[in-house]
Design a protein around this motif. Sequence first.
Motif, short mmCIF file in Angstrom:
data_model
loop_
_atom_site.label_atom_id
_atom_site.label_comp_id
_atom_site.label_asym_id
_atom_site.label_seq_id
_atom_site.Cartn_x
_atom_site.Cartn_y
_atom_site.Cartn_z
N ALA A 123 59.41 0.67 -4.88
CA ALA A 123 60.74 1.02 -4.38
C ALA A 123 61.49 -0.20 -3.88
CB ALA A 123 60.60 2.06 -3.26
N GLU A 124 60.79 -1.13 -3.23
CA GLU A 124 61.43 -2.37 -2.77
C GLU A 124 61.98 -3.16 -3.95
OE1 GLU A 124 58.48 -4.40 -0.51
OE2 GLU A 124 58.36 -2.85 1.02
N VAL A 125 61.19 -3.28 -5.01
CA VAL A 125 61.63 -4.00 -6.20
C VAL A 125 62.87 -3.33 -6.80
CG1 VAL A 125 61.02 -4.68 -8.56
CG2 VAL A 125 59.35 -4.91 -6.71
N GLN A 126 62.84 -2.00 -6.87
CA GLN A 126 63.99 -1.27 -7.42
C GLN A 126 65.24 -1.49 -6.57
OE1 GLN A 126 62.35 2.69 -7.50
NE2 GLN A 126 61.45 2.43 -9.53
N ALA A 127 65.11 -1.34 -5.28
CA ALA A 127 66.27 -1.47 -4.38
C ALA A 127 66.85 -2.88 -4.43
CB ALA A 127 65.87 -1.09 -2.96
N ILE A 128 66.00 -3.89 -4.40
CA ILE A 128 66.48 -5.28 -4.43
C ILE A 128 67.17 -5.58 -5.76
CG2 ILE A 128 65.71 -7.69 -4.51
CD1 ILE A 128 63.58 -6.85 -2.42
N THR A 129 66.58 -5.14 -6.84
CA THR A 129 67.15 -5.39 -8.16
C THR A 129 68.54 -4.78 -8.29
OG1 THR A 129 64.96 -5.47 -9.18
CG2 THR A 129 66.84 -5.10 -10.65
N TYR A 130 68.68 -3.53 -7.86
CA TYR A 130 69.93 -2.81 -8.09
C TYR A 130 70.95 -3.01 -6.98
CZ TYR A 130 68.06 -0.50 -12.20
OH TYR A 130 67.56 -0.25 -13.47
N ARG A 131 70.53 -3.36 -5.80
CA ARG A 131 71.46 -3.52 -4.69
C ARG A 131 71.86 -4.99 -4.45
NH1 ARG A 131 71.74 0.62 -0.93
NH2 ARG A 131 71.82 -0.87 0.81
N GLY B 38 78.54 -7.85 -11.65
CA GLY B 38 79.74 -7.56 -10.89
C GLY B 38 79.60 -6.26 -10.11
N GLU B 39 80.31 -6.17 -9.02
CA GLU B 39 80.26 -4.96 -8.20
C GLU B 39 80.78 -3.76 -8.99
OE1 GLU B 39 79.01 -4.56 -5.27
OE2 GLU B 39 78.66 -6.64 -4.66
N GLY B 40 80.09 -2.63 -8.86
CA GLY B 40 80.53 -1.41 -9.51
C GLY B 40 80.22 -1.32 -10.99
N ALA B 41 79.41 -2.25 -11.51
CA ALA B 41 79.09 -2.20 -12.95
C ALA B 41 78.31 -0.95 -13.31
CB ALA B 41 78.30 -3.44 -13.34
N LEU B 42 77.44 -0.52 -12.41
CA LEU B 42 76.67 0.70 -12.64
C LEU B 42 77.23 1.83 -11.78
CD1 LEU B 42 72.99 -0.65 -12.62
CD2 LEU B 42 74.37 -0.04 -14.60
N PRO B 43 77.32 3.04 -12.32
CA PRO B 43 77.75 4.16 -11.49
C PRO B 43 76.70 4.48 -10.44
CG PRO B 43 76.95 4.95 -13.61
CD PRO B 43 76.99 3.45 -13.70
N VAL C 155 77.23 -5.40 -21.88
CA VAL C 155 77.00 -4.07 -22.45
C VAL C 155 75.51 -3.77 -22.57
CG1 VAL C 155 77.28 -2.68 -24.54
CG2 VAL C 155 79.21 -4.01 -23.66
N VAL C 156 74.74 -4.75 -23.05
CA VAL C 156 73.30 -4.55 -23.21
C VAL C 156 72.62 -4.34 -21.86
CG1 VAL C 156 71.13 -5.61 -23.97
CG2 VAL C 156 73.21 -5.89 -25.35
N LEU C 157 72.92 -5.19 -20.89
CA LEU C 157 72.26 -5.11 -19.58
C LEU C 157 72.66 -3.85 -18.84
CD1 LEU C 157 72.74 -8.83 -18.48
CD2 LEU C 157 70.63 -7.77 -19.28
N ARG C 158 73.92 -3.51 -18.88
CA ARG C 158 74.39 -2.32 -18.17
C ARG C 158 73.69 -1.06 -18.71
NH1 ARG C 158 78.24 1.73 -18.45
NH2 ARG C 158 79.31 2.20 -16.47
N LYS C 159 73.63 -0.93 -20.02
CA LYS C 159 72.99 0.24 -20.61
C LYS C 159 71.51 0.29 -20.26
CE LYS C 159 72.07 2.54 -25.03
NZ LYS C 159 72.28 2.50 -26.51
N GLN C 160 70.82 -0.87 -20.39
CA GLN C 160 69.38 -0.91 -20.14
C GLN C 160 69.05 -0.57 -18.69
OE1 GLN C 160 66.50 -1.88 -22.52
NE2 GLN C 160 66.03 -0.40 -20.92
N PHE C 161 69.74 -1.20 -17.75
CA PHE C 161 69.41 -0.97 -16.35
C PHE C 161 69.80 0.43 -15.89
CE2 PHE C 161 68.98 -5.63 -16.14
CZ PHE C 161 67.79 -5.70 -15.44
N ARG C 162 70.84 0.99 -16.48
CA ARG C 162 71.18 2.36 -16.14
C ARG C 162 70.11 3.33 -16.65
NH1 ARG C 162 76.60 6.06 -17.45
NH2 ARG C 162 76.00 7.74 -16.00
#
Length: 286
Positions: free
Chosen positions: A23-31, A39-44, A225-232
Amino acid sequence: LRALNPSWSGERIYQQARILIAAEVQAITYREFLPLLLGEGALPAYSGYREEADPSISNIFTTVAFRLGHSLLNPQLLRLAPDGSSIPAGPLDLQDAFFRPDLVSQPGALEELLRGLAAQRARALDPFVTDAVRNFLFGAPGAGGFDLAALNIQRGRDHGIPSYNACRMKLGLAPKTSFATISSDPELQYRLEEAYGTVEGIDAWVGGLAEDRLPGALVGELFYVVLRKQFRNVRDGDPFWYQRVLDAGTQGLIEHLTLSRIIQLNTGIGNELAEDVFRAPASAPY
């Protein structure tokens, strides 16, 4: 966990710790990391598990887009004292750091490198790669040294990754019609034309690195486009995502633990570390 739950078995403590660290890895990666990269707001905002989201790692992500970090490497790793000054031994050449765990085994050595990493600015995200991995990766030229840029290009071809423009069209982006539409840098335009002759011949990894950045992001259109789709998809397609399985109190604890705070809790580093270790301090001379 053992102190709070003395009756728990070693296996239960291990599994619970594993959940929290994931969970720490997930939160740090996405936050912390992705808002800086995309950029801010790239992921919904997270809205729950989506069964139709495919969390598997795409070929173009692992072979092309997420190898962007190779462009960011510095030729030296700073080693800093608590006051921010260099240690007497000076920085460590990156080419001398591969497979050298002994360099962090001495007391204080890990702290020196972590302070340096937090203070040192990354190199620009572009098609240029430091000689430390272009000529000296795992060995000197003629003695087993590799060229990481050449490996990345060849890997893309081995994996059947289409050309830069073909990838753009597959992802719903308009193809580039000239080198000037890829990059606004005349020198980079010249080098691309010298190497490829035609826009249609550009490898996806090279073209993605050469693109002008999107506003507020570190990457250009293709990689975005690639990163946004993958991480979402990795987030929304994970039935065990931390925001889905942890209670509100534990989520709050996890999100309070920034990478800076985790480093402080696990090393001898104190308040000399910035709150956001992904951004070099404005006063850093490095």
